[in-house]
Scaffold this active site. Structure first.
Site, mmCIF file in Angstrom:
data_model
loop_
_atom_site.group_PDB
_atom_site.id
_atom_site.type_symbol
_atom_site.label_atom_id
_atom_site.label_comp_id
_atom_site.label_asym_id
_atom_site.label_seq_id
_atom_site.Cartn_x
_atom_site.Cartn_y
_atom_site.Cartn_z
ATOM 1 N N LYS A 30 0.848 -1.219 0.000
ATOM 2 C CA LYS A 30 0.000 0.000 0.000
ATOM 3 C C LYS A 30 0.871 1.253 0.000
ATOM 4 C CE LYS A 30 -1.594 1.595 4.092
ATOM 5 N NZ LYS A 30 -1.366 2.998 4.460
ATOM 6 N N ASN A 31 1.922 1.265 0.851
ATOM 7 C CA ASN A 31 2.678 2.511 1.025
ATOM 8 C C ASN A 31 3.646 2.801 -0.111
ATOM 9 O OD1 ASN A 31 1.209 2.950 3.266
ATOM 10 N ND2 ASN A 31 2.773 2.253 4.708
ATOM 11 N N ARG A 101 -4.424 11.033 3.713
ATOM 12 C CA ARG A 101 -3.238 11.842 3.992
ATOM 13 C C ARG A 101 -2.232 11.769 2.840
ATOM 14 N NH1 ARG A 101 -0.722 13.543 8.078
ATOM 15 N NH2 ARG A 101 1.244 12.690 7.368
ATOM 16 N N CYS A 125 -3.349 12.310 12.648
ATOM 17 C CA CYS A 125 -4.197 11.110 12.654
ATOM 18 C C CYS A 125 -3.993 10.442 14.004
ATOM 19 C CB CYS A 125 -3.847 10.188 11.499
ATOM 20 S SG CYS A 125 -2.290 9.384 11.733
ATOM 21 N N ARG A 130 2.017 14.077 12.928
ATOM 22 C CA ARG A 130 2.359 13.908 11.507
ATOM 23 C C ARG A 130 2.744 15.236 10.819
ATOM 24 N NH1 ARG A 130 -0.029 8.949 10.123
ATOM 25 N NH2 ARG A 130 1.548 8.713 8.508
ATOM 26 N N PRO A 131 3.748 15.933 11.295
ATOM 27 C CA PRO A 131 4.154 17.184 10.635
ATOM 28 C C PRO A 131 4.671 16.923 9.218
ATOM 29 C CG PRO A 131 5.808 16.493 12.213
ATOM 30 C CD PRO A 131 4.647 15.561 12.387
ATOM 31 N N ILE A 132 4.748 17.992 8.396
ATOM 32 C CA ILE A 132 5.344 17.816 7.066
ATOM 33 C C ILE A 132 6.418 18.871 6.803
ATOM 34 C CG2 ILE A 132 3.274 16.717 6.086
ATOM 35 C CD1 ILE A 132 2.801 19.365 4.603
ATOM 36 N N ASP A 133 7.028 19.351 7.879
ATOM 37 C CA ASP A 133 8.065 20.392 7.735
ATOM 38 C C ASP A 133 9.228 19.942 6.862
ATOM 39 O OD1 ASP A 133 8.378 18.699 10.182
ATOM 40 O OD2 ASP A 133 10.359 19.598 10.145
ATOM 41 N N GLN A 134 9.568 18.663 6.894
ATOM 42 C CA GLN A 134 10.697 18.184 6.088
ATOM 43 C C GLN A 134 10.353 18.135 4.596
ATOM 44 O OE1 GLN A 134 13.913 17.393 7.565
ATOM 45 N NE2 GLN A 134 12.779 18.652 9.035
ATOM 46 N N ASP A 313 4.950 0.073 11.887
ATOM 47 C CA ASP A 313 3.643 -0.437 11.441
ATOM 48 C C ASP A 313 3.405 -1.873 11.901
ATOM 49 O OD1 ASP A 313 3.580 1.260 8.199
ATOM 50 O OD2 ASP A 313 3.274 1.947 10.258
ATOM 51 N N ILE A 335 9.040 6.090 16.696
ATOM 52 C CA ILE A 335 8.703 6.856 15.487
ATOM 53 C C ILE A 335 7.525 7.797 15.723
ATOM 54 C CG2 ILE A 335 8.097 6.701 13.047
ATOM 55 C CD1 ILE A 335 10.771 5.375 13.524
ATOM 56 N N ARG A 405 -8.540 0.043 5.147
ATOM 57 C CA ARG A 405 -7.695 1.064 4.476
ATOM 58 C C ARG A 405 -6.434 0.406 3.928
ATOM 59 N NH1 ARG A 405 -5.712 5.523 8.088
ATOM 60 N NH2 ARG A 405 -4.550 5.881 6.165
HETATM 61 C C1 EPZ Z 1 4.749 6.445 6.239
HETATM 62 O O1 EPZ Z 1 4.168 7.540 6.920
HETATM 63 C C2 EPZ Z 1 3.684 5.371 6.216
HETATM 64 N N1 EPZ Z 1 2.504 5.861 5.505
HETATM 65 C C3 EPZ Z 1 3.288 4.982 7.635
HETATM 66 O O2 EPZ Z 1 2.403 3.866 7.532
HETATM 67 C C4 EPZ Z 1 4.546 4.510 8.378
HETATM 68 O O3 EPZ Z 1 4.194 4.259 9.725
HETATM 69 C C5 EPZ Z 1 5.616 5.605 8.315
HETATM 70 O O4 EPZ Z 1 5.892 5.947 6.945
HETATM 71 C C6 EPZ Z 1 6.928 5.155 8.949
HETATM 72 O O5 EPZ Z 1 7.403 4.018 8.284
HETATM 73 C C7 EPZ Z 1 2.550 5.906 4.158
HETATM 74 O O6 EPZ Z 1 3.544 5.556 3.539
HETATM 75 C C8 EPZ Z 1 1.309 6.386 3.478
HETATM 76 P P1 EPZ Z 1 7.398 9.441 8.201
HETATM 77 P P2 EPZ Z 1 4.939 8.970 6.892
HETATM 78 O O7 EPZ Z 1 7.395 10.722 7.443
HETATM 79 O O8 EPZ Z 1 5.659 9.111 5.618
HETATM 80 C C9 EPZ Z 1 8.374 12.682 11.535
HETATM 81 C C10 EPZ Z 1 0.439 2.646 7.822
HETATM 82 O O9 EPZ Z 1 -0.025 2.096 8.821
HETATM 83 N N2 EPZ Z 1 8.270 13.690 10.454
HETATM 84 O O10 EPZ Z 1 8.435 8.405 7.900
HETATM 85 O O11 EPZ Z 1 3.964 10.014 7.294
HETATM 86 C C11 EPZ Z 1 7.047 12.044 11.867
HETATM 87 O O12 EPZ Z 1 6.340 12.826 12.818
HETATM 88 C C12 EPZ Z 1 1.037 4.024 7.951
HETATM 89 O O13 EPZ Z 1 0.498 2.135 6.663
HETATM 90 C C13 EPZ Z 1 8.626 15.007 10.725
HETATM 91 O O14 EPZ Z 1 9.006 15.344 11.848
HETATM 92 O O15 EPZ Z 1 5.974 8.751 8.082
HETATM 93 C C14 EPZ Z 1 7.461 10.719 12.454
HETATM 94 O O16 EPZ Z 1 7.809 10.913 13.812
HETATM 95 C C15 EPZ Z 1 0.911 4.589 9.358
HETATM 96 N N3 EPZ Z 1 8.549 15.927 9.717
HETATM 97 C C16 EPZ Z 1 8.728 10.367 11.666
HETATM 98 O O17 EPZ Z 1 9.167 11.584 11.067
HETATM 99 C C17 EPZ Z 1 8.135 15.587 8.455
HETATM 100 O O18 EPZ Z 1 8.102 16.472 7.576
HETATM 101 C C18 EPZ Z 1 8.504 9.344 10.583
HETATM 102 O O19 EPZ Z 1 7.439 9.795 9.770
HETATM 103 C C19 EPZ Z 1 7.764 14.236 8.208
HETATM 104 C C20 EPZ Z 1 7.850 13.303 9.219
#
Ligand code: EPZ
Length: 440
Positions: A30-31, A101, A125, A130-134, A313, A335, A405
């Site tokens: 899915k991801n 998302r 969620c 779930r910030p997106i600053d990066q 996950d 995480i 989902r």
């Molecule tokens: C992806 O989410 C997956 N979702 C998540 O799966 C998975 O848990 C996660 O990666 C970690 O492997 C999808 O791929 C759709 P991250 P993502 O950015 O990309 C922080 C599921 O159950 N962060 O790797 O949102 C964040 O807060 C879902 O299938 C920032 O600080 O995860 C977290 O602590 C749930 N700033 C860490 O990084 C940012 O800009 C990892 O998040 C982005 C993230």
């Protein structure tokens, strides 16, 4: 277990106690698929995606893309043809992103191709803020002007020029989103401290199959040389590491014996190693893994980490299995800040777990008893189903739509392994299930 008069959502009804035995075939990841279908619009030619998982998140994102003018031809459940040549609107509506998302991947795709994108800021969620600053840091680094106005992310660029980007945190989403935008920028982009998940590699391989020039995906440093155009491609999604891991833990928690087919064993190493520590028997084949449970699971400690560490996950699935093991286990979630919501629910089945900060202290119990529980989120819901399959008696799991989902035909696959599980949407169905499955 108390009945209820107005079941208004689908529920899983489960009678536990039977070991799951047999074979299951894993679907596409899915991801990986969510990012790949978004990236497909970066070409003006038709892209064919195969081994697509037929799950709610995928279907919602495809619907969102058709609203902005993407031509979508769903050949069958697991195959879709996508053509982005007619995209006329780079503005994704809030209603759509609220439902999924991962539509934020459209920012990277639209910015890379059209040099502009307007997408509502995705909400948090159940598992954390779930910030997106990066993501935004990466877009700005390659020359985009990014602002957040009226709840929308507005990204625009006269030109996109490659840059050297050091990620402050290891993030799957930002790594993928920046890779997409940079693959059509001018010149070279380097992403340091990149995420190495299998689905990051799958997206890079997909973009390269369309003519992108991305090297190093799966390592800490991804090097991208921008290209002007991306062309047609036919691409098959990798098997879903988390669906596979969920069925591996299903064998462990029910003391079963399951051959999990269509997997990449390398992607499952951290999961296999924990199951071995817990006393399971693991047999690896080229594209399959066999897991045999044991009558008494052993306790162990788990800390979730970015790949190749133990996946976040898989944390709820491991947690509910460890709560049935002999001894005390520690599960640390490094995480996300709110991924223990399943603990209150599994406690209703008899688990003894104490959460202190980002660590769960789990004292194993002998058995679960069936209860009514609700799915807090996708993976926690799947974990509660596994627990119910091992419990004495009947359980009812609410909010099945959250599980759907990310899991295709979840109850069908579990039933094929001998699991006593049905999806019920009415009180009568529930009563019928309880009566017809009563142990004679
Ligand atoms: C992806 O989410 C997956 N979702 C998540 O799966 C998975 O848990 C996660 O990666 C970690 O492997 C999808 O791929 C759709 P991250 P993502 O950015 O990309 C922080 C599921 O159950 N962060 O790797 O949102 C964040 O807060 C879902 O299938 C920032 O600080 O995860 C977290 O602590 C749930 N700033 C860490 O990084 C940012 O800009 C990892 O998040 C982005 C993230």
């Amino acid at each position: 277990m108390s009945s209820t008069n107005n079941i208004d959502m689908d529920h899983y009804m489960v009678r536990g106690g039977k070991p799951l035995m047999g074979e299951v075939t894993i679907g596409g990841a899915k991801n990986a698929a969510l990012a790949i279908i978004a990236a497909a619009i970066m070409s003006d030619e038709t892209v064919t995606i195969e081994n697509l998982p037929d799950v709610r998140d995928i279907n919602v994102l495809l619907e969102a893309m058709s609203v902005i003018g993407v031509m979508i031809d769903r050949v069958d459940r697991h195959t879709v043809k996508i053509n982005g040549s007619q995209v006329r609107n780079v503005n994704i509506e809030y209603e759509l992103i609220k439902r999924i998302r991962a539509s934020y991947y459209l920012i990277g795709a639209l910015l890379g191709k059209y040099r502009q994108a307007e997408v509502p800021l995705p909400g948090g969620c159940n598992i954390g803020s779930r910030p997106i600053d990066q993501h935004l840091k990466g877009f700005r680094a390659i020359g985009a002007e990014v602002s957040v106005e009226r709840g929308e992310i507005i990204a625009k660029a006269e030109r996109l020029v490659g840059a050297h980007i050091y990620m402050d945190v290891v993030t799957v989403g930002a790594t993928i989103n920046i890779m997409m935008a940079a693959c059509m920028a001018e010149g070279k982009t380097t992403i340091e401290n990149a995420a190495k998940e299998p689905h990051v590699v799958d997206v890079a391989n997909f973009l390269n199959s369309m003519g992108a020039d991305i090297k190093g995906a799966g390592t800490d440093v991804i090097r991208i040389r921008g290209v002007e155009k991306l062309h047609a491609a036919t691409y098959s999604i990798i098997p879903d590491q988390i669906e596979a891991g969920t069925f591996m833990f299903a064998a462990a928690i029910t003391n079963g014996d399951i051959l999990i087919k269509n997997v990449i064993p390398k992607h499952l190493e951290s999961i296999s190693s924990k199951l071995l520590e817990m006393g399971c028997v693991i047999e690896e084949f080229d594209d399959a893994v066999r897991v045999k449970g044991t009558s008494t699971l052993r306790s162990t400690n788990i800390k979730t980490l970015p790949y190749p560490g133990f996946p976040t996950d898989m944390q709820p699935q491991a947690g509910v299995a460890l709560a049935l093991s002999e001894g005390t286990s520690l599960v640390t979630e490094s995480i996300f800040e709110n991924r223990f919501k399943y603990v209150d629910e599994i406690t209703r089945m008899g688990a003894t777990i104490k959460v202190e900060g980002n660590t769960a202290i789990i004292t194993g119990v002998k058995r679960y008893t069936g209860a009514r529980v609700s799915s807090p989120d996708l993976r926690a819901g799947a974990a509660l189903v596994l627990a119910a399959l091992s419990a004495d008696g009947v359980s009812m799991i609410d909010d099945v739509h959250l599980i759907e989902r990310g899991y295709e035909d979840f109850e069908v696959k579990l039933r094929a392994l001998g699991g006593c599980i049905e999806k019920c949407s009415s009180d009568a169905d529930m009563q019928k299930f309880t009566l017809k499955t009563a142990v004679v």
